[in-house]
Design a protein around this motif. Structure first.
Motif, mmCIF file in Angstrom:
data_model
loop_
_atom_site.group_PDB
_atom_site.id
_atom_site.type_symbol
_atom_site.label_atom_id
_atom_site.label_comp_id
_atom_site.label_asym_id
_atom_site.label_seq_id
_atom_site.Cartn_x
_atom_site.Cartn_y
_atom_site.Cartn_z
ATOM 1 N N GLY A 1 0.809 -1.203 0.000
ATOM 2 C CA GLY A 1 0.000 0.000 0.000
ATOM 3 C C GLY A 1 0.848 1.260 0.000
ATOM 4 N N GLN A 2 0.233 2.375 -0.401
ATOM 5 C CA GLN A 2 0.934 3.649 -0.372
ATOM 6 C C GLN A 2 1.133 4.123 1.064
ATOM 7 O OE1 GLN A 2 -1.308 7.119 -1.502
ATOM 8 N NE2 GLN A 2 0.459 8.060 -2.492
ATOM 9 N N LEU B 1 2.298 -7.293 1.030
ATOM 10 C CA LEU B 1 2.935 -6.587 2.140
ATOM 11 C C LEU B 1 2.079 -5.412 2.587
ATOM 12 C CD1 LEU B 1 5.427 -5.953 3.963
ATOM 13 C CD2 LEU B 1 6.351 -4.659 2.022
ATOM 14 N N PRO B 2 1.602 -5.402 3.818
ATOM 15 C CA PRO B 2 0.729 -4.322 4.266
ATOM 16 C C PRO B 2 1.488 -3.089 4.746
ATOM 17 C CG PRO B 2 1.041 -5.839 6.061
ATOM 18 C CD PRO B 2 1.821 -6.400 4.887
ATOM 19 N N GLN B 3 0.838 -1.956 4.658
ATOM 20 C CA GLN B 3 1.296 -0.764 5.363
ATOM 21 C C GLN B 3 0.526 -0.607 6.673
ATOM 22 O OE1 GLN B 3 3.763 1.245 4.958
ATOM 23 N NE2 GLN B 3 4.239 1.604 2.814
ATOM 24 N N GLY C 1 2.528 -25.601 -5.747
ATOM 25 C CA GLY C 1 3.715 -25.061 -6.400
ATOM 26 C C GLY C 1 3.816 -23.558 -6.324
ATOM 27 N N GLY C 2 2.739 -22.896 -5.920
ATOM 28 C CA GLY C 2 2.765 -21.450 -5.726
ATOM 29 C C GLY C 2 3.166 -21.104 -4.299
ATOM 30 N N ARG C 3 3.634 -19.881 -4.098
ATOM 31 C CA ARG C 3 4.056 -19.441 -2.759
ATOM 32 C C ARG C 3 3.498 -18.039 -2.484
ATOM 33 N NH1 ARG C 3 10.274 -19.507 -2.682
ATOM 34 N NH2 ARG C 3 9.949 -18.804 -4.828
ATOM 35 N N LEU C 4 2.987 -17.872 -1.267
ATOM 36 C CA LEU C 4 2.390 -16.605 -0.853
ATOM 37 C C LEU C 4 2.950 -16.184 0.491
ATOM 38 C CD1 LEU C 4 0.070 -14.380 -0.914
ATOM 39 C CD2 LEU C 4 -1.271 -16.047 0.395
ATOM 40 N N LEU C 5 3.365 -14.918 0.574
ATOM 41 C CA LEU C 5 3.744 -14.306 1.843
ATOM 42 C C LEU C 5 2.829 -13.099 2.016
ATOM 43 C CD1 LEU C 5 5.664 -14.311 4.291
ATOM 44 C CD2 LEU C 5 7.214 -12.846 2.969
ATOM 45 N N ALA C 6 1.923 -13.172 2.989
ATOM 46 C CA ALA C 6 0.911 -12.127 3.160
ATOM 47 C C ALA C 6 0.847 -11.712 4.621
ATOM 48 C CB ALA C 6 -0.458 -12.618 2.690
ATOM 49 N N GLY C 7 0.407 -10.481 4.869
ATOM 50 C CA GLY C 7 0.332 -10.025 6.252
ATOM 51 C C GLY C 7 -0.609 -8.857 6.437
ATOM 52 N N GLU C 8 -0.735 -8.441 7.703
ATOM 53 C CA GLU C 8 -1.527 -7.281 8.053
ATOM 54 C C GLU C 8 -1.105 -6.784 9.433
ATOM 55 O OE1 GLU C 8 -2.753 -4.612 7.623
ATOM 56 O OE2 GLU C 8 -4.843 -4.861 7.008
ATOM 57 N N MET C 9 -1.228 -5.468 9.638
ATOM 58 C CA MET C 9 -1.043 -4.838 10.943
ATOM 59 C C MET C 9 -2.268 -3.976 11.205
ATOM 60 S SD MET C 9 2.937 -3.596 10.699
ATOM 61 C CE MET C 9 2.662 -2.799 9.104
ATOM 62 N N GLY D 1 8.474 -5.384 9.948
ATOM 63 C CA GLY D 1 9.315 -5.135 8.782
ATOM 64 C C GLY D 1 10.609 -5.910 8.825
ATOM 65 N N THR D 2 11.222 -6.001 10.007
ATOM 66 C CA THR D 2 12.464 -6.761 10.157
ATOM 67 C C THR D 2 12.238 -8.230 9.857
ATOM 68 O OG1 THR D 2 13.310 -5.220 11.815
ATOM 69 C CG2 THR D 2 14.292 -7.407 11.760
ATOM 70 N N PHE D 3 11.143 -8.761 10.400
ATOM 71 C CA PHE D 3 10.829 -10.175 10.150
ATOM 72 C C PHE D 3 10.620 -10.416 8.660
ATOM 73 C CE2 PHE D 3 8.003 -13.701 9.419
ATOM 74 C CZ PHE D 3 8.495 -14.685 10.261
ATOM 75 N N TRP D 4 9.817 -9.553 8.033
ATOM 76 C CA TRP D 4 9.483 -9.744 6.616
ATOM 77 C C TRP D 4 10.746 -9.744 5.754
ATOM 78 C CZ3 TRP D 4 4.181 -9.806 4.929
ATOM 79 C CH2 TRP D 4 4.029 -9.952 3.542
ATOM 80 N N ALA D 5 11.616 -8.778 5.978
ATOM 81 C CA ALA D 5 12.827 -8.664 5.162
ATOM 82 C C ALA D 5 13.701 -9.902 5.305
ATOM 83 C CB ALA D 5 13.604 -7.409 5.557
ATOM 84 N N LYS D 6 13.911 -10.359 6.539
ATOM 85 C CA LYS D 6 14.747 -11.540 6.767
ATOM 86 C C LYS D 6 14.100 -12.804 6.209
ATOM 87 C CE LYS D 6 17.157 -9.964 10.937
ATOM 88 N NZ LYS D 6 17.427 -10.243 12.382
ATOM 89 N N PHE D 7 12.810 -12.952 6.465
ATOM 90 C CA PHE D 7 12.129 -14.185 6.084
ATOM 91 C C PHE D 7 12.029 -14.318 4.566
ATOM 92 C CE2 PHE D 7 8.454 -17.054 5.649
ATOM 93 C CZ PHE D 7 8.851 -18.072 6.508
#
Length: 293
Positions: free
Chosen positions: A92-93, A123-125, A146-154, A270-276
């Protein structure tokens, strides 16, 4: 995820008097000659998409709500399709703001389809819930084998910087994960009225002001449970205001945060997302430039 640029209450009331807004955003990506490309884009105000160049992803889509937030009665529909062998990040913006309602309920529906061999980051804002808001949101993710998804929310419960807490209204946030069209996991957050008591109870939110969720759905998801817990442990050792945990299920991994400090949640998330993302996909351990603004 902060609330310093929130619209005034008078502006929000005027917007609701004009009637609900219907917005739609459809994005489809495909791969041609080994390169991911935009295959379809349909956008209806106030929703639109931008596609800037960014080191975090070769294919970054920025989802924008030009209205600056959601008022009572608004209906938004977002559909993102990641075709076979495509690799895409959608963010998101800015944090989405759900303003106080005059009685009508906002309806937000987000549908994500991930084809075989593709990689999609949702990736959420973040979302800021104003006291008195009324929201029903449905998040539907369909991941093919065979597909991969990384999704989140705060989610932040109130305008914390102004000392506002959620006291009344409606929050309904549904998450549904499908695998090849079959329902694999359902999660529902439902809070309606008497909110202060719910947030104060130790068996509830225990005075937390924000929560976070991260979902990794893939054939190999469960093997990364120790990786996820190690990252969370490093964060826990440096934090006294945030609790977190990770669970592994059949072909998906779930991480949760609960905090009294929304700014700390954003940093940890954000730290978790970047590393993971770097570990599971081989992408750079960075987030989009927009994340840091």
């Amino acid at each position: 995820m902060l609330d310093g640029d929130s619209r005034s209450e008078d502006t929000v009331v005027d917007a609701q008097k004009k009637g609900p807004v219907l917005g739609r955003l459809d994005i489809r990506f495909c791969t041609q000659n080994g390169t991911t490309r935009l295959a379809r884009l349909y956008q209806s105000q106030p929703l639109r998409a931008l596609f800037p160049t960014d080191p975090a992803s070769d294919n970054l889509a920025i989802w924008v709500n030009t209205a600056g937030g959601v008022v009572g009665g608004d209906r938004h529909y977002v559909n993102v399709e990641c075709g076979e062998e495509s690799a895409v990040m959608v963010t998101g913006q800015a944090a989405e703001k759900i303003y106080r309602s005059n009685g009508a309920t906002s309806q937000l529906k987000q549908t994500i389809d991930v084809a075989p061999g593709s990689w999609l980051e949702w990736l959420p804002q973040g979302t800021i819930l104003f006291d008195g808001c009324r929201l029903r949101r449905t998040n539907r993710f369909n991941v093919s084998s065979g597909g991969r998804l990384l999704a989140g929310e705060m989610i932040t419960f109130g305008r914390i910087a102004r000392g506002e807490k959620l006291r009344h209204g409606l929050i309904r946030d549904d998450w549904r994960l499908y695998r090849d069209g079959k329902l694999l996991w359902v999660d529902c957050l439902h809070i309606e009225d008497d909110m202060e008591r719910i947030f104060q109870k130790s068996a509830g939110f225990c005075n937390s002001t924000a929560m976070g969720l991260c979902l990794y759905a893939a054939d190999d998801a469960s093997k990364y449970i120790n990786v996820a817990r190690q990252i969370l442990m490093e964060q826990s050792n440096a934090s006294k205001e945030t609790e977190s945990g990770a669970s592994a299920f059949n072909r998906f991994l779930l991480i949760r945060w609960l905090t009294r400090n929304p700014a700390e949640l954003r940093m940890n998330f954000g730290t978790f997302w970047a590393k993971f993302r770097s570990i599971v996909s081989g992408n750079k351990a960075i987030l989009p430039s927009l994340w840091h603004i």
